[in-house]
Design a protein around this motif. Structure first.
Motif, PDB file in Angstrom:
ATOM      1  N   ALA A  21       0.839  -1.134  -0.097  1.00 56.67           N
ATOM      2  CA  ALA A  21      -0.161   0.007   0.035  1.00 56.67           C
ATOM      3  C   ALA A  21       0.952   1.195  -0.028  1.00 56.67           C
ATOM      4  O   ALA A  21       0.596   2.205  -0.774  1.00 56.67           O
ATOM      5  CB  ALA A  21      -0.829  -0.135   1.205  1.00 56.67           C
ATOM      6  N   ALA A  22       2.024   1.371   0.809  1.00 60.20           N
ATOM      7  CA  ALA A  22       2.788   2.660   0.890  1.00 60.20           C
ATOM      8  C   ALA A  22       3.514   3.005  -0.426  1.00 60.20           C
ATOM      9  O   ALA A  22       3.300   4.079  -0.669  1.00 60.20           O
ATOM     10  CB  ALA A  22       3.384   2.326   2.175  1.00 60.20           C
ATOM     11  N   GLU A  23       4.151   1.949  -0.928  1.00 63.80           N
ATOM     12  CA  GLU A  23       5.125   2.213  -1.971  1.00 63.80           C
ATOM     13  C   GLU A  23       4.410   1.932  -3.261  1.00 63.80           C
ATOM     14  O   GLU A  23       5.047   2.256  -4.201  1.00 63.80           O
ATOM     15  CB  GLU A  23       6.505   1.515  -1.625  1.00 63.80           C
ATOM     16  N   GLU A  24       3.572   1.004  -3.323  1.00 64.17           N
ATOM     17  CA  GLU A  24       3.264   0.532  -4.809  1.00 64.17           C
ATOM     18  C   GLU A  24       1.657   0.493  -4.797  1.00 64.17           C
ATOM     19  O   GLU A  24       0.937  -0.763  -4.543  1.00 64.17           O
ATOM     20  CB  GLU A  24       3.770  -1.016  -4.987  1.00 64.17           C
ATOM     21  N   PRO A  25       0.827   1.817  -4.635  1.00 65.39           N
ATOM     22  CA  PRO A  25      -0.434   1.695  -4.471  1.00 65.39           C
ATOM     23  C   PRO A  25      -1.184   1.038  -5.606  1.00 65.39           C
ATOM     24  O   PRO A  25      -2.314   0.309  -5.565  1.00 65.39           O
ATOM     25  CB  PRO A  25      -0.729   3.388  -4.477  1.00 65.39           C
ATOM     26  N   GLU A  26      -0.854   1.091  -6.835  1.00 60.44           N
ATOM     27  CA  GLU A  26      -1.392   0.541  -8.006  1.00 60.44           C
ATOM     28  C   GLU A  26      -1.410  -0.868  -7.884  1.00 60.44           C
ATOM     29  O   GLU A  26      -2.572  -1.646  -8.161  1.00 60.44           O
ATOM     30  CB  GLU A  26      -0.708   0.738  -9.353  1.00 60.44           C
TER      31      GLU A  26
END
Length: 460
Positions: A21-26
């Motif tokens: 969630a924090a670094e790769e939202p897609e």
């Protein structure tokens, strides 16, 4: 997801979404939606809503898809239409998007768009057996929903082969269930049983509630088509009636019209009434183009006195707007049977003749045979003769009863199949024995088998 327990897949995907969630939202969004897919095939509405989370900002395909699915699961179709329509209308030829587009179209009840998206996904997934298997699954299901059973069967047959080559037993189970459904139209009992057994073996082991419900529905629909309403009602009851054993939330509503018909013919109208209100809510959602006509047919089956006539006519008018030979023919058969029992023989002949044409057009042989029996009972000639020898001396109703008894049915089962009283069956059966000079049900069965064999040899 492809070859194991879907509950385990859901938990793993949710964990992946939280880590990304924090670094790769897609990627987190894609993992969360895949978790919702796992909950969907597992038939867990609460888990599906949990995986979908709160609606994301509109604009992205995944965000719109999540918002639309969530609104439908919360029974708020007015909020689902906009996001799902944006998914369908978005120009993107990547296979994953086309699969999402096909699902969104099915949720909207737009089977034409679903078939188009499924075909596009198949066209651009030629080099990936895994994606091909999934594309064939969506395409086969869309064809089934459109009433194109032969095309659905062809796609599902290829889908089974492709899924096994790709190591996707869960996808293969869905294809097997759809093959069972397609075969149930034709009335191929052994084929239905074989595909349903194969689907259920994987579905029960891996928690595929959607595939399991489709397979059970296929067996029940075959029972109904072959004149076994008691068996159909017994099998469908746990799937559609309220309770912990109710089937998959996206499938059991599709099976309600079969259950209502089976329950009424089996002499259990109160069971049928218990699900009609829920089915009316489903029909109002607009996700199934056949549902309004089927709802009118269900209400006709349960209507008192002559009230059914107007409801059958309404159902037929609604069928005219959706197409599909099979569903219209089923309504014409039931209406024709209702008219015949009220001695409105000319009108009954018209309805039953239309039903026979419709069933023959879509290859529904067991249902066509039911219709021929009704036509014989209605006094129509030339609807597959009674055969030679002593059977030719029987009236159409006596011949129908004799054939059912020869197949091993009890007098009560025959009464339910023909929608008459047990006393009527007793009376006709005594006359059959006297006319043919037989003294037992076994002798009757031997005579019918012998004359059927003579008829087949004459044809050769």
């Amino acid at each position: 997801m492809a070859d194991g327990l879907v509950d385990d897949a859901r938990e793993t995907l949710l964990l992946a979404a939280s880590l990304l969630a924090a670094e790769e939202p897609e990627q987190a969004e894609a993992a969360r939606l895949s978790a919702a897919d796992a909950a969907w095939v597992g038939g867990d509405v609460a888990a599906c809503l949990q995986a979908l989370g709160e609606p994301a900002a509109a604009g992205s395909v995944l965000g719109d898809y999540r918002a639309g699915m969530r609104a439908l699961l919360e029974l708020r179709p007015d909020l689902a239409v906009g996001p799902l329509r944006r998914v369908v209308d978005r120009e993107d030829d990547r296979p994953e998007h086309q699969l999402r587009s096909a699902t969104a179209a099915l949720l909207l009840g737009d089977v034409v768009a679903a078939r188009r998206a499924g075909a596009r996904a198949l066209a651009v997934a030629r080099d990936s057996p895994s994606l091909r298997a999934r594309a064939l699954e969506y395409l086969a299901y869309a064809e089934l929903r459109a009433g194109r059973h032969a095309q659905a069967r062809a796609h599902a047959e290829e889908g089974v082969r492709t899924a096994y080559r790709a190591g996707r037993r869960n996808t293969a189970a869905h294809h097997q269930a759809m093959l069972a459904l397609a075969a149930s139209i034709v009335g191929e009992t052994a084929t239905v049983a074989g595909h349903a057994t194969a689907a259920l073996a994987t579905a029960r082991r891996h928690g595929l509630v959607q595939a399991a419900t489709l397979a059970e529905w296929a067996v029940a629909r075959n029972d109904l088509g072959c004149g076994r309403p008691l068996d159909a009602a017994d099998r469908l009851g746990p799937l559609v009636l309220p309770g912990v054993r109710r089937g998959h939330f996206a499938v059991w509503m599709l099976a309600v019209p079969c259950f209502v018909e089976a329950a009424v013919l089996a002499g259990r109208p109160d069971d049928a009434r218990a699900v009609v209100a829920d089915f009316a809510t489903w029909a109002a959602l607009g996700a199934d183009p056949h549902a309004p006509a089927q709802l009118a047919r269900c209400r006709a089956l349960l209507a008192p006195g002559d009230d059914a006539d107007e409801l059958y006519l309404l159902a037929l008018a609604l069928h005219d707007g959706t197409g599909g030979d099979f569903e219209r023919a089923r309504t014409e058969l039931l209406h024709g049977r209702w008219l015949r029992r009220r001695r409105r023989l000319r009108e009954a002949r018209l309805r039953l003749g239309g039903a026979l044409v419709g069933f023959e057009r879509c290859g529904a042989q067991a249902w066509a045979e039911q219709t021929r029996g009704e036509l014989r009972a209605n006094g129509a000639a030339g609807c597959e003769g009674a055969g030679g020898g002593g059977l030719a001396r029987l009236t159409p109703q006596q011949l129908r009863i004799a054939r059912h008894v020869a197949e091993g049915a009890t007098n009560r089962e025959v009464a339910l199949r023909l929608a008459v009283s047990t006393r009527t069956v007793d009376y006709h059966l005594r006359n059959v024995f006297a006319t043919l000079g037989v003294r037992s049900r076994m002798e009757l069965a031997r005579m019918i088998d012998q004359q059927a064999g003579e008829g087949r040899r004459a044809d050769l």
